[in-house]
Design a protein around this motif. Structure first.
Motif, PDB file in Angstrom:
ATOM      1  N   GLY A  28     -10.430  69.593  57.301  1.00 35.18           N
ATOM      2  CA  GLY A  28      -9.230  69.388  56.492  1.00 35.18           C
ATOM      3  C   GLY A  28      -9.410  68.277  55.465  1.00 35.18           C
ATOM      4  N   ARG A  29     -10.035  67.191  55.884  1.00 37.27           N
ATOM      5  CA  ARG A  29     -10.321  66.090  54.944  1.00 37.27           C
ATOM      6  C   ARG A  29     -11.250  66.559  53.830  1.00 37.27           C
ATOM      7  NH1 ARG A  29     -11.527  62.418  59.657  1.00 37.27           N
ATOM      8  NH2 ARG A  29      -9.481  61.651  60.245  1.00 37.27           N
ATOM      9  N   HIS A  30     -12.194  67.388  54.200  1.00 38.33           N
ATOM     10  CA  HIS A  30     -13.138  67.920  53.220  1.00 38.33           C
ATOM     11  C   HIS A  30     -12.410  68.788  52.189  1.00 38.33           C
ATOM     12  CE1 HIS A  30     -16.884  69.321  51.576  1.00 38.33           C
ATOM     13  NE2 HIS A  30     -16.568  70.579  51.842  1.00 38.33           N
ATOM     14  N   VAL A  31     -11.545  69.653  52.661  1.00 38.02           N
ATOM     15  CA  VAL A  31     -10.768  70.508  51.757  1.00 38.02           C
ATOM     16  C   VAL A  31      -9.895  69.644  50.843  1.00 38.02           C
ATOM     17  CG1 VAL A  31      -8.918  72.235  51.647  1.00 38.02           C
ATOM     18  CG2 VAL A  31     -10.804  72.518  53.274  1.00 38.02           C
ATOM     19  N   ARG A  32      -9.258  68.624  51.404  1.00 42.71           N
ATOM     20  CA  ARG A  32      -8.427  67.720  50.604  1.00 42.71           C
ATOM     21  C   ARG A  32      -9.272  67.042  49.525  1.00 42.71           C
ATOM     22  NH1 ARG A  32      -6.820  64.102  54.317  1.00 42.71           N
ATOM     23  NH2 ARG A  32      -5.245  65.562  55.023  1.00 42.71           N
ATOM     24  N   SER A  33     -10.470  66.629  49.869  1.00 46.30           N
ATOM     25  CA  SER A  33     -11.364  65.993  48.912  1.00 46.30           C
ATOM     26  C   SER A  33     -11.705  66.949  47.765  1.00 46.30           C
ATOM     27  CB  SER A  33     -12.635  65.536  49.622  1.00 46.30           C
ATOM     28  OG  SER A  33     -13.643  65.195  48.716  1.00 46.30           O
ATOM     29  N   LEU A  34     -11.998  68.193  48.096  1.00 44.39           N
ATOM     30  CA  LEU A  34     -12.319  69.186  47.070  1.00 44.39           C
ATOM     31  C   LEU A  34     -11.115  69.441  46.165  1.00 44.39           C
ATOM     32  CD1 LEU A  34     -14.302  71.705  49.295  1.00 44.39           C
ATOM     33  CD2 LEU A  34     -15.253  70.275  47.467  1.00 44.39           C
ATOM     34  N   ARG A  35      -9.937  69.537  46.767  1.00 45.08           N
ATOM     35  CA  ARG A  35      -8.714  69.773  45.992  1.00 45.08           C
ATOM     36  C   ARG A  35      -8.442  68.602  45.053  1.00 45.08           C
ATOM     37  NH1 ARG A  35      -3.922  67.668  46.687  1.00 45.08           N
ATOM     38  NH2 ARG A  35      -4.185  67.129  48.883  1.00 45.08           N
ATOM     39  N   ARG A  36      -8.525  67.403  45.574  1.00 44.44           N
ATOM     40  CA  ARG A  36      -8.251  66.217  44.759  1.00 44.44           C
ATOM     41  C   ARG A  36      -9.286  66.045  43.647  1.00 44.44           C
ATOM     42  NH1 ARG A  36      -6.449  61.866  49.407  1.00 44.44           N
ATOM     43  NH2 ARG A  36      -4.297  62.628  49.619  1.00 44.44           N
ATOM     44  N   ALA A  37     -10.536  66.401  43.926  1.00 40.90           N
ATOM     45  CA  ALA A  37     -11.577  66.304  42.899  1.00 40.90           C
ATOM     46  C   ALA A  37     -11.266  67.210  41.719  1.00 40.90           C
ATOM     47  CB  ALA A  37     -12.940  66.670  43.493  1.00 40.90           C
ATOM     48  N   ARG A  38     -10.467  68.229  41.959  1.00 37.70           N
ATOM     49  CA  ARG A  38     -10.080  69.160  40.891  1.00 37.70           C
ATOM     50  C   ARG A  38      -8.730  68.791  40.279  1.00 37.70           C
ATOM     51  NH1 ARG A  38     -13.593  70.981  44.027  1.00 37.70           N
ATOM     52  NH2 ARG A  38     -14.944  72.730  43.582  1.00 37.70           N
ATOM     53  N   GLY A  39      -8.142  67.697  40.763  1.00 39.00           N
ATOM     54  CA  GLY A  39      -6.866  67.242  40.230  1.00 39.00           C
ATOM     55  C   GLY A  39      -5.704  68.162  40.556  1.00 39.00           C
ATOM     56  N   MET A  40      -5.801  68.864  41.679  1.00 35.28           N
ATOM     57  CA  MET A  40      -4.759  69.817  42.058  1.00 35.28           C
ATOM     58  C   MET A  40      -3.869  69.256  43.154  1.00 35.28           C
ATOM     59  SD  MET A  40      -6.301  73.653  42.286  1.00 35.28           S
ATOM     60  CE  MET A  40      -8.039  73.441  42.608  1.00 35.28           C
ATOM     61  N   THR A  41      -2.608  69.634  43.089  1.00 32.48           N
ATOM     62  CA  THR A  41      -1.698  69.366  44.195  1.00 32.48           C
ATOM     63  C   THR A  41      -1.893  70.456  45.237  1.00 32.48           C
ATOM     64  OG1 THR A  41       0.063  70.729  43.251  1.00 32.48           O
ATOM     65  CG2 THR A  41       0.029  68.377  42.617  1.00 32.48           C
ATOM     66  N   GLN A  42      -1.329  70.242  46.406  1.00 34.80           N
ATOM     67  CA  GLN A  42      -1.385  71.280  47.437  1.00 34.80           C
ATOM     68  C   GLN A  42      -0.683  72.546  46.948  1.00 34.80           C
ATOM     69  OE1 GLN A  42       0.367  69.230  50.793  1.00 34.80           O
ATOM     70  NE2 GLN A  42      -1.654  68.646  51.582  1.00 34.80           N
ATOM     71  N   GLU A  43       0.407  72.366  46.233  1.00 34.09           N
ATOM     72  CA  GLU A  43       1.159  73.512  45.726  1.00 34.09           C
ATOM     73  C   GLU A  43       0.344  74.292  44.697  1.00 34.09           C
ATOM     74  OE1 GLU A  43       2.351  70.389  46.061  1.00 34.09           O
ATOM     75  OE2 GLU A  43       3.701  70.785  47.756  1.00 34.09           O
ATOM     76  N   ALA A  44      -0.359  73.576  43.826  1.00 33.38           N
ATOM     77  CA  ALA A  44      -1.177  74.249  42.809  1.00 33.38           C
ATOM     78  C   ALA A  44      -2.317  75.022  43.466  1.00 33.38           C
ATOM     79  CB  ALA A  44      -1.729  73.234  41.809  1.00 33.38           C
ATOM     80  N   LEU A  45      -2.955  74.421  44.461  1.00 30.05           N
ATOM     81  CA  LEU A  45      -4.029  75.119  45.176  1.00 30.05           C
ATOM     82  C   LEU A  45      -3.473  76.343  45.900  1.00 30.05           C
ATOM     83  CD1 LEU A  45      -6.896  75.509  46.143  1.00 30.05           C
ATOM     84  CD2 LEU A  45      -6.455  73.798  47.935  1.00 30.05           C
ATOM     85  N   ALA A  46      -2.308  76.195  46.498  1.00 30.09           N
ATOM     86  CA  ALA A  46      -1.686  77.326  47.194  1.00 30.09           C
ATOM     87  C   ALA A  46      -1.446  78.473  46.219  1.00 30.09           C
ATOM     88  CB  ALA A  46      -0.366  76.881  47.838  1.00 30.09           C
ATOM     89  N   GLU A  47      -0.916  78.168  45.061  1.00 33.94           N
ATOM     90  CA  GLU A  47      -0.645  79.204  44.068  1.00 33.94           C
ATOM     91  C   GLU A  47      -1.930  79.879  43.601  1.00 33.94           C
ATOM     92  OE1 GLU A  47       1.179  79.463  39.601  1.00 33.94           O
ATOM     93  OE2 GLU A  47       2.206  78.169  41.048  1.00 33.94           O
ATOM     94  N   ARG A  48      -2.948  79.079  43.297  1.00 29.87           N
ATOM     95  CA  ARG A  48      -4.235  79.630  42.840  1.00 29.87           C
ATOM     96  C   ARG A  48      -4.917  80.453  43.926  1.00 29.87           C
ATOM     97  NH1 ARG A  48      -7.665  77.183  38.686  1.00 29.87           N
ATOM     98  NH2 ARG A  48      -9.279  77.763  40.171  1.00 29.87           N
ATOM     99  N   SER A  49      -4.669  80.108  45.184  1.00 32.99           N
ATOM    100  CA  SER A  49      -5.335  80.759  46.310  1.00 32.99           C
ATOM    101  C   SER A  49      -4.581  81.977  46.838  1.00 32.99           C
ATOM    102  CB  SER A  49      -5.494  79.780  47.478  1.00 32.99           C
ATOM    103  OG  SER A  49      -6.158  78.624  47.093  1.00 32.99           O
ATOM    104  N   GLY A  50      -3.315  82.071  46.496  1.00 29.74           N
ATOM    105  CA  GLY A  50      -2.502  83.126  47.092  1.00 29.74           C
ATOM    106  C   GLY A  50      -2.129  82.801  48.528  1.00 29.74           C
ATOM    107  N   LEU A  51      -2.093  81.514  48.840  1.00 27.78           N
ATOM    108  CA  LEU A  51      -1.707  81.039  50.171  1.00 27.78           C
ATOM    109  C   LEU A  51      -0.409  80.245  50.032  1.00 27.78           C
ATOM    110  CD1 LEU A  51      -5.218  79.710  51.265  1.00 27.78           C
ATOM    111  CD2 LEU A  51      -4.106  81.798  52.108  1.00 27.78           C
ATOM    112  N   SER A  52       0.240  79.979  51.127  1.00 30.13           N
ATOM    113  CA  SER A  52       1.450  79.159  51.071  1.00 30.13           C
ATOM    114  C   SER A  52       1.065  77.682  51.030  1.00 30.13           C
ATOM    115  CB  SER A  52       2.347  79.435  52.277  1.00 30.13           C
ATOM    116  OG  SER A  52       1.768  78.903  53.452  1.00 30.13           O
ATOM    117  N   ALA A  53       1.941  76.876  50.476  1.00 32.94           N
ATOM    118  CA  ALA A  53       1.707  75.427  50.452  1.00 32.94           C
ATOM    119  C   ALA A  53       1.643  74.897  51.882  1.00 32.94           C
ATOM    120  CB  ALA A  53       2.797  74.725  49.651  1.00 32.94           C
TER     121      ALA A  53
END
Length: 119
Positions: free
Chosen positions: A8-33
């Motif tokens: 989970g920490r690893h995923v958070r690191s990857l998301r933050r490195a891309r400047g994305m919020t959890q909501e933005a990643l959820a939308e791009r992924s087709g997953l829920s926040a």
């Protein structure tokens, strides 16, 4: 060692490195926040389908996600290759032009800094 929490920490690191919020990643992924939040907190084990969707949102191949987790470090060069693999030919042409210009500017700035340090 809590593998789920570390992943989970690893995923958070990857998301933050891309400047994305959890909501933005959820939308791009087709997953829920909520799925992204639970995954980042290590509170559930994602299915292969969920991981594929996550990787799509991060512009990563599954192998890159697992390799960087296993090694405990991001591989920006591999991440860049994954990102380029998702782009159309005309986008790659434009990106190449931009990167060449950027690298020329960086080389010039480094040369100027070396000159300034010599005097």
């Amino acid at each position: 060692m809590n593998t789920g929490r570390n992943f989970g920490r690893h995923v958070r690191s990857l998301r933050r490195a891309r400047g994305m919020t959890q909501e933005a990643l959820a939308e791009r992924s087709g997953l829920s926040a909520d799925t992204i939040r639970r995954l980042e907190h290590g509170s559930f084990s994602p299915s292969l389908d969920t991981l594929r969707k996550l990787c799509s949102g991060l512009d990563l191949m599954l192998s890159t996600l697992f390799e960087s987790f296993e090694l405990g470090d991001r591989n920006e060069a591999r991440e860049l290759l994954d990102l380029l693999g998702t782009r159309a030919s005309y986008e790659l042409t434009l990106a190449t032009t931009i990167l060449r210009s950027l690298f020329e500017a960086l080389d010039y700035a480094a040369a100027e800094a070396r000159k300034g340090g010599d005097g």
